[in-house]
Each structure stands twice: as C-alpha cells, then as structure tokens.
Design an enzyme around this catalytic site. Sequence first.
Site, mmCIF file in Angstrom:
data_model
loop_
_atom_site.group_PDB
_atom_site.id
_atom_site.type_symbol
_atom_site.label_atom_id
_atom_site.label_comp_id
_atom_site.label_asym_id
_atom_site.label_seq_id
_atom_site.Cartn_x
_atom_site.Cartn_y
_atom_site.Cartn_z
ATOM 1 N N ILE A 49 -0.961 -0.476 1.927
ATOM 2 C CA ILE A 49 0.462 -0.534 2.308
ATOM 3 C C ILE A 49 0.771 -1.942 2.806
ATOM 4 C CG2 ILE A 49 2.262 0.416 3.806
ATOM 5 C CD1 ILE A 49 0.657 3.010 3.923
ATOM 6 N N THR A 94 1.152 -0.041 -2.649
ATOM 7 C CA THR A 94 2.613 -0.070 -2.545
ATOM 8 C C THR A 94 3.024 -1.461 -2.078
ATOM 9 O OG1 THR A 94 2.717 0.552 -0.222
ATOM 10 C CG2 THR A 94 2.617 2.352 -1.813
ATOM 11 N N ILE A 150 -4.326 -2.934 4.777
ATOM 12 C CA ILE A 150 -3.027 -3.561 4.997
ATOM 13 C C ILE A 150 -2.867 -4.678 3.965
ATOM 14 C CG2 ILE A 150 -3.933 -5.124 6.800
ATOM 15 C CD1 ILE A 150 -0.401 -3.617 6.846
ATOM 16 N N LYS A 151 -1.769 -4.644 3.234
ATOM 17 C CA LYS A 151 -1.489 -5.718 2.261
ATOM 18 C C LYS A 151 -0.691 -6.804 2.984
ATOM 19 C CE LYS A 151 -0.075 -5.051 -2.079
ATOM 20 N NZ LYS A 151 0.884 -4.447 -3.043
ATOM 21 N N ILE A 152 -1.198 -8.021 2.893
ATOM 22 C CA ILE A 152 -0.545 -9.139 3.581
ATOM 23 C C ILE A 152 -0.298 -10.254 2.571
ATOM 24 C CG2 ILE A 152 -0.773 -10.818 5.453
ATOM 25 C CD1 ILE A 152 -2.812 -9.004 6.794
#
Length: 226
Positions: free
Chosen positions: A58, A27, A85-87
């Site tokens: 996310i 997402t 975790i998408k960074i």
Amino acid sequence: MLYVLDTANIDRIRECIEYYPVDGVTTNPTIISKENSNFPALIKGIREVIGPDRMLHIQTTEQTADKIIKEAVQLKEFVGGDFYIKIPITADGLKATSALKKMGIKVTETAIFTQQQALIAARAGADFVAPYVNRLDNIVSDGVNVVVEIVSLLKSNCCDTKVLAASFKTVEQVHKISLAGTHAVTMTPEFFKTLIYHPMTLYAIDDFMADWQNAYGEKKISDLLK
Ligand code: E4P
C-alpha cells in the site's frame, strides 16, 4: 517469478486468486481512488480476500519522512499480514525507508525510472524496487532495458533487494523482463489473463474434444470408468 495484482478491486482479486497463482496485491493512490469506496474497509477487505501470507503493498500518501514513517506504522498495524509500504523515491522517501527497515517494516520503493534510483533505494534498504516499464516506453525510453540493467546491478552489488516490475501493456514486455531474472511483476487482472491466452491453445483444445467425441460420443472418462 512472483505474480502480483495491481488493483484494489476486491471482486477481481477474488476471481484471480481462484484461478491463477497470485502472490499478492499492489495499490497506489490512483488505483485506490478508482474504487471510490471507504479506504479502511477496502484495504481490510483486500487482506481478508488474499489472506495473511500474500504480500499487500500500500502506497503512502505522505511526502515527509516523519509522516511517511507514521503512516507506514499505522497501515501495518491496521492491515496486518505480509505488508509492504510503497514509498515513491525521493530524499524523504529514502530517509523513511532506512528508518522503517530498522523498525522491521518492509518497503517497496516505487516510481522508479532509472537504474541509479533503484540502486540507491536498494542501498537504503528497500525490499523491492518498482520500475515502471510502459511509462518509460511511452516517453521513448526502453523500459525493458532499464529493468534488465536494474536486475543486473542489484545482483552484482550483492543487494537483497528484489525487482517488482510494474506498468505493463504488452506480453512481450513481461516476457523480456522475466528472461532477465526479474523477481516479481505486478499487473492488472485483465492483463494477467492475456498472459495465458493463445489462439493455438484454444484450437488444440477444440481438436482434442472433437476427436474424443468421434470416438466416445458424449461419454466422459468418468462415465467410462464407472
Ligand atoms: C505499480 O506499482 C504502479 O503504481 C503501476 O503499476 C503503474 O502502472 P501504470 O503505468 O499502468 O499506471
């Protein structure tokens, strides 16, 4: 190659998982905003539908390292299972990536548009890098080639980092990056369905059914084996 759904729509995720080999969900804030729903309930709902073993990526909404780290810890605790975790790749994003890896939290470095961004993210410890193929094509760059070179660079640098290619509009884009050994692709459920569509397949099925009916009428194999 892993197939990942780029959506937060629970009904579409549920439907796709029933029919297709799906390895997870990605997402971003845009995708989440489209659902116009309660965020905690939405991400919990996605986790329930995909189960604990499929990846759930996310994206952070923070932009400073300390706040990204805090948000990642909160999200991981809240959503559980195989969490990333998408960074987005920035200086703070890289600082957060290194720190989170030491804390045992998996990271997908996203919004990757160049080979060097990918390599540096890999050096910072990212588990996945997510280059945007079609967005590169849209600015008259060559998204497929950027992904092909990232895959090759990561291999030759002996990085464990994998490539999660994103942003697709054509089956050919997916085909070409898969030839290069890309580890994973993320796409909308609608686009996923186009990967298995071929009119010749439908003609072939129609022919098989017609030939069978000519020989056995409406009887099926199960009727004949009774
Ligand atoms: C996934 O990580 C990206 O956020 C997404 O795939 C971008 O796709 P788009 O270019 O179709 O918005």
